[in-house]
Structures are given as C-alpha cells and as structure tokens.
Design a protein around this motif. Structure first.
Motif, PDB file in Angstrom:
ATOM      1  N   ARG A  43      -6.077   2.701   6.388  1.00 32.11           N
ATOM      2  CA  ARG A  43      -6.775   2.770   5.110  1.00 32.11           C
ATOM      3  C   ARG A  43      -5.839   2.464   3.942  1.00 32.11           C
ATOM      4  O   ARG A  43      -6.174   1.727   3.024  1.00 32.11           O
ATOM      5  N   GLU A  44      -4.635   3.043   4.015  1.00 33.83           N
ATOM      6  CA  GLU A  44      -3.674   2.885   2.923  1.00 33.83           C
ATOM      7  C   GLU A  44      -3.277   1.412   2.741  1.00 33.83           C
ATOM      8  O   GLU A  44      -3.130   0.928   1.622  1.00 33.83           O
ATOM      9  N   VAL A  45      -3.099   0.720   3.860  1.00 33.52           N
ATOM     10  CA  VAL A  45      -2.721  -0.694   3.805  1.00 33.52           C
ATOM     11  C   VAL A  45      -3.920  -1.542   3.357  1.00 33.52           C
ATOM     12  O   VAL A  45      -3.807  -2.375   2.452  1.00 33.52           O
ATOM     13  N   MET A  46      -5.060  -1.317   3.984  1.00 31.97           N
ATOM     14  CA  MET A  46      -6.262  -2.108   3.665  1.00 31.97           C
ATOM     15  C   MET A  46      -6.693  -1.904   2.212  1.00 31.97           C
ATOM     16  O   MET A  46      -7.300  -2.785   1.599  1.00 31.97           O
ATOM     17  N   ALA A  51      -3.863 -11.147   7.251  1.00 32.74           N
ATOM     18  CA  ALA A  51      -3.164  -9.900   7.588  1.00 32.74           C
ATOM     19  C   ALA A  51      -1.702  -9.992   7.158  1.00 32.74           C
ATOM     20  O   ALA A  51      -1.118  -9.021   6.662  1.00 32.74           O
ATOM     21  N   LEU A  52      -1.104 -11.174   7.339  1.00 35.87           N
ATOM     22  CA  LEU A  52       0.295 -11.348   6.939  1.00 35.87           C
ATOM     23  C   LEU A  52       0.463 -11.297   5.428  1.00 35.87           C
ATOM     24  O   LEU A  52       1.411 -10.714   4.918  1.00 35.87           O
ATOM     25  N   ARG A  53      -0.483 -11.906   4.703  1.00 36.22           N
ATOM     26  CA  ARG A  53      -0.395 -11.837   3.242  1.00 36.22           C
ATOM     27  C   ARG A  53      -0.480 -10.371   2.796  1.00 36.22           C
ATOM     28  O   ARG A  53       0.273  -9.920   1.924  1.00 36.22           O
ATOM     29  N   LEU A  54      -1.381  -9.647   3.429  1.00 36.89           N
ATOM     30  CA  LEU A  54      -1.527  -8.232   3.078  1.00 36.89           C
ATOM     31  C   LEU A  54      -0.243  -7.460   3.385  1.00 36.89           C
ATOM     32  O   LEU A  54       0.210  -6.642   2.587  1.00 36.89           O
ATOM     33  N   GLN A  97     -10.278  -3.865  -4.088  1.00 37.80           N
ATOM     34  CA  GLN A  97      -9.754  -2.498  -4.266  1.00 37.80           C
ATOM     35  C   GLN A  97      -8.303  -2.547  -4.742  1.00 37.80           C
ATOM     36  O   GLN A  97      -7.868  -1.712  -5.512  1.00 37.80           O
ATOM     37  N   GLY A  98      -7.563  -3.546  -4.240  1.00 40.43           N
ATOM     38  CA  GLY A  98      -6.149  -3.683  -4.592  1.00 40.43           C
ATOM     39  C   GLY A  98      -5.847  -5.096  -5.058  1.00 40.43           C
ATOM     40  O   GLY A  98      -6.763  -5.902  -5.250  1.00 40.43           O
ATOM     41  N   PRO A  99      -4.558  -5.419  -5.186  1.00 41.67           N
ATOM     42  CA  PRO A  99      -4.160  -6.688  -5.792  1.00 41.67           C
ATOM     43  C   PRO A  99      -4.039  -7.885  -4.836  1.00 41.67           C
ATOM     44  O   PRO A  99      -3.920  -9.021  -5.302  1.00 41.67           O
ATOM     45  N   VAL A 100      -4.036  -7.662  -3.523  1.00 44.72           N
ATOM     46  CA  VAL A 100      -3.800  -8.789  -2.600  1.00 44.72           C
ATOM     47  C   VAL A 100      -5.099  -9.570  -2.410  1.00 44.72           C
ATOM     48  O   VAL A 100      -6.082  -9.034  -1.891  1.00 44.72           O
ATOM     49  N   TYR A 101      -5.097 -10.838  -2.822  1.00 50.10           N
ATOM     50  CA  TYR A 101      -6.344 -11.595  -2.833  1.00 50.10           C
ATOM     51  C   TYR A 101      -6.680 -12.203  -1.477  1.00 50.10           C
ATOM     52  O   TYR A 101      -5.820 -12.697  -0.762  1.00 50.10           O
ATOM     53  N   GLN A 102      -7.958 -12.155  -1.168  1.00 45.97           N
ATOM     54  CA  GLN A 102      -8.490 -12.758   0.073  1.00 45.97           C
ATOM     55  C   GLN A 102      -9.992 -12.839  -0.124  1.00 45.97           C
ATOM     56  O   GLN A 102     -10.588 -11.902  -0.672  1.00 45.97           O
TER      57      GLN A 102
END
Ligand SMILES: *Cc1c(COP(=O)(O)O)cnc(C)c1O
Length: 436
Positions: A282-285, A124-127, A291-296
């Motif tokens: 939704r916008e953050v997730m 969550a913090l990385r996001l 869907q977006g660039p933050v890897y997990q």
C-alpha cells in the motif's frame, strides 16, 4: 501435412508487416520453417487455415489456462460487449478484479491495471525509482520482462556488468542503469549489493524463470533477494506475468513463500484479452498518480471487456483445478522423460505447476549460460517432428510449454505417441552427429 494456404498467407503478410508478424517469435524463423496461420481454437486444439489440427501447448504463450474459447469466458465477453467495450471511466468491474487478484496474491494490497506485461514491469520500475529516489535496477541474464528500454538488456559475461542494450534503438545511458547478473548465483548478487547497494532502486526477477525455458530458483535464492533488497532499502519486484497462476495459484510467491514489494501480472489475468497489472505494498502503490507523484496512465487500462474475460477465467480457478492441472502436466512430463529415455536421447525436463520445458541437454541447467549449452539442433528436429504430428509447441528451446484445463487424457496420449517418434528422429540425428 500440407500448409499451402499458410505459406501464401505468410508471403502476403510479409509485404505488409516486418517479418510478416506482429511479434517476432511467431515467425518460426529460428526453427527453419514457416508458421501455420491460425483459423480458430477450441479447447486444447487449434486449427490452421489449411484445416490441420494441432494439440496446443503454447496457449497464446500462457494466458489460456482454460483452453481456447471456453464457453463461460465467451459468454461473459458477449454479455459485456453489448454494454460497450470501453468508457475511459471507472467501473465496478475494476474493483471486482482487484479483489479477485488479491485472493490469489495477498501481497497485492493495491493494484494498477494496464494492458500488457511490458507495461506492468515498465511502470513498476518507474514506481520503484520514484519511491526510492534511486536509478539503478538489477535484472538477471535470461529473464525477460517485456520490451521496454531498460529491460531489454542482458549481460555479456557471468560477471556483474553495466548493461549493454540487446537491441539498437536503446540509449546506452538507459541501459547503463540496468545491472545484469546470472540467475541462481548467490555470490553474484551479494557482490553486486556490496558494491551498488545504496544506488539500487529495485531488483526485478521472474519468480520462476520462463523465458530461458523453465528454470526454477534454487532453494534460498528468492529469500536471499528479499533479504538483500530489504537491507539496502531497495524494492523487490517479482515478475509473475508468466508464473502467476502457472507455477501455482499464487505464482512463485506462493511456491517459495516470498512477500515482494511489487508483483507484476499479465497473461492469465486477462484470460486471452490484453490485461496486465502491477501491485503490492500500500505504501509503495500510494506513490502512484493520482494519489502520489509517480505518473502512469492508460486509455484502455481496466478495459471492461478485457477485465470481464480475466474475471470469467479466474472465477473458474479453484484449488482443485490447480491440482488437476499440475497432475496433468506431471503425467505429460513423466511420459516425455520415459519416451526420451527409451530412444536414448538425454533430456532434462523442468516443470512447476502447469509450465514445463524439455531441455536437450545431458546436464542440469540452472541459468542462461547452462541453458545455452543445450543442443538447439536436436530441439529443432524434435519441434518439427512434433509439429508434423499435430503437436504445437513453442518454436524455441528457450520457451515454456503450458497445459490447460481443456487438455484431455487422450491429448496427452497422442502427444506422447508423437513424442516417442520424435525422440527416435532425434536419436538418429544424434547418431549422425556422432553424439553419444
Ligand atoms: C510475457 C512476459 C512479459 C511481457 O508481457 P507482454 O504482455 O508480452 O508485454 C513480461 N514478463 C514476463 C515474465 C513474461 O513472461
């Protein structure tokens, strides 16, 4: 109560595992004793390998809201196990649990499943950092969010402090991005935002603090965090790994009417198997891979066996059951207060929903520093007396107790019987120490 076999098992375990355990607090080190080794659990009770029976208020540190080996949860796990335990591919179970979680936490518009609370808060913090493009995070002294580098940090004093790691092995550059301030102190957080507001990616907070013992947020405190983060363009992350399904069905967010940007879950949502989750706007997730660039990512994330146990647990949690659970916890806490008063031992009992802590303290406690003024030696006397009487409590003043739906009136009666004797021992100890 003999614990010969547990002693032997502990000696052997220490040859193969640091401290003989796979998580430090299980070693019972700070209560000057050794841990019973557990053979089995059923309902509200656990049994050690010497055959001793205990009423369990640890409940695997929170997850077992239905008690041990609930028949429906066991049946669901059995059923799923015959179809395989992991595929590393999508299943409908994951969408089902996502929808189920949303009924409890409407703020979780989208979710990512992981395998522990530590993973949930870390991700969550990385996001939050990826979303805001900022590095600094704010955490509160005495709040625990798992053991990832940036979160294993607390402040040395009451003032806003650049983080100093709690453990060797954490690079100081990482700790330096963690700003730590006392819990429940509106001025401290206002000052911090005045100074660093535009560098802060997120504030992470236990909605109800549970890892310094149960400490509730004071009225207006969480709304203040919501307001300050919103103004500064930072995210508010409420860590409900413990308080979720415990403070109330919808956790602290429901109790205190807060809509954070992200919520972290764990413990109860896995029903005793390893599940964690984070989710929210939704916008953050949407910034999360793919869907977006933050890897997990995670090989066992959304694991069908674990998700099944979580679903089977949540499916049994109706509003009525939460009322019942809170009422039982209240009965226990009132009984403990009465027993302590009778014995002349000053205590402060905090409870919300089905989590509670007995603080051995003459004064109200509201943050880590005040909690730390509690008489730890009195807690130890109480803890050992309860253990000997067959009541299994968390082996630290800085922890919560938990109630399950499997606890009976008879369990509570027996617990209070044990507590009356335990508080008498504490009273004698206090007299010996010359405390009034
Ligand atoms: C237990 C806990 C965690 C860590 O969860 P693990 O599953 O032990 O990694 C994080 N935050 C809070 C508030 C917790 O109580």
């Amino acid at each position: 109560m003999s614990r010969t076999r547990s002693l032997e098992a502990f000696a052997t375990a220490q040859k193969f595992m640091p401290g003989g355990v796979n998580s430090p607090v299980r070693s019972f080190r700070n209560v000057d004793t050794t841990p019973p080794f557990i053979a089995k659990g059923k309902g509200s009770h656990i049994f050690d390998i010497d055959g001793n029976e205990y009423i369990d208020y640890v409940l695997s540190w929170g997850p077992l809201i239905l008690g041990h080996a609930d028949a429906d949860v066991v049946a669901a796990i059995r059923e799923q196990a015959q179809y395989g335990t992991s595929y590393g591919a999508p299943t409908e179970l994951e969408t089902e649990i996502a929808q189920k979680v949303q009924t409890f936490f409407p703020a979780i518009e989208m979710i990512r499943l992981v395998s522990s609370g530590t993973e949930a808060t870390m991700s969550a913090l990385r996001l939050a950092r990826g979303y805001t493009g900022r590095d600094k995070i704010v955490k509160f002294v005495g709040c625990y969010h798992g053991h990832s580098d940036g979160l294993l940090v607390k402040a040395g004093s009451g003032a806003a402090t650049m983080g100093v790691p709690d453990s060797p092995g954490i690079p100081s550059e990482i700790a330096a991005d963690t700003l730590t301030i006392p819990y429940n102190n509106p001025d401290a957080v206002k000052e911090l935002f005045a100074q660093y507001g535009d560098e802060i990616a997120a504030v992470i907070v236990e909605g109800v603090a549970g890892n310094m013992g149960c400490v509730l947020p004071q009225p207006g405190y969480l709304p203040l965090l919501r307001e300050l983060t919103q103004k500064a363009g930072a995210l508010l992350i409420v860590d409900e790994v413990m308080s979720g399904f415990r403070a109330a069905a919808g956790g602290a967010c429901e109790c205190f009417d807060i809509t954070p940007d992200l919520i972290c879950l764990g413990k109860v949502i896995g029903g005793g198997l390893p599940v964690g989750a984070f989710g929210g706007k939704r916008e953050v997730m949407g910034k999360l891979a793919p869907q977006g660039p933050v890897y997990q990512a995670g090989t066992l994330s959304g694991n069908p066996l674990a998700v099944t146990a979580g679903l089977a647990t949540m499916n049994k949690l109706s509003a009525d059951r939460f009322t019942e659970l809170a009422a039982k916890t209240e009965t226990l806490c009132q009984g403990l207060e009465a027993a302590a008063q009778e014995a002349g031992v000053p205590i402060i009992v905090h409870r919300i929903g089905s989590m509670f802590t007995v603080f051995f303290n003459e004064h109200e406690v509201t943050d880590y520093d005040t909690v730390a003024t509690s008489h730890l030696d009195e807690f130890n006397v109480y803890f050992l007396a309860m253990l000997e009487a067959g009541v299994y409590l968390a082996p630290s003043q800085f922890e919560c107790g938990f109630m399950s739906l499997a606890h009976t009136d008879e369990d509570i009666r027996q617990t209070l019987d044990a507590a009356r004797k335990a508080f008498q021992k504490v009273a004698a100890f206090r007299e010996h120490k010359g405390r009034k």
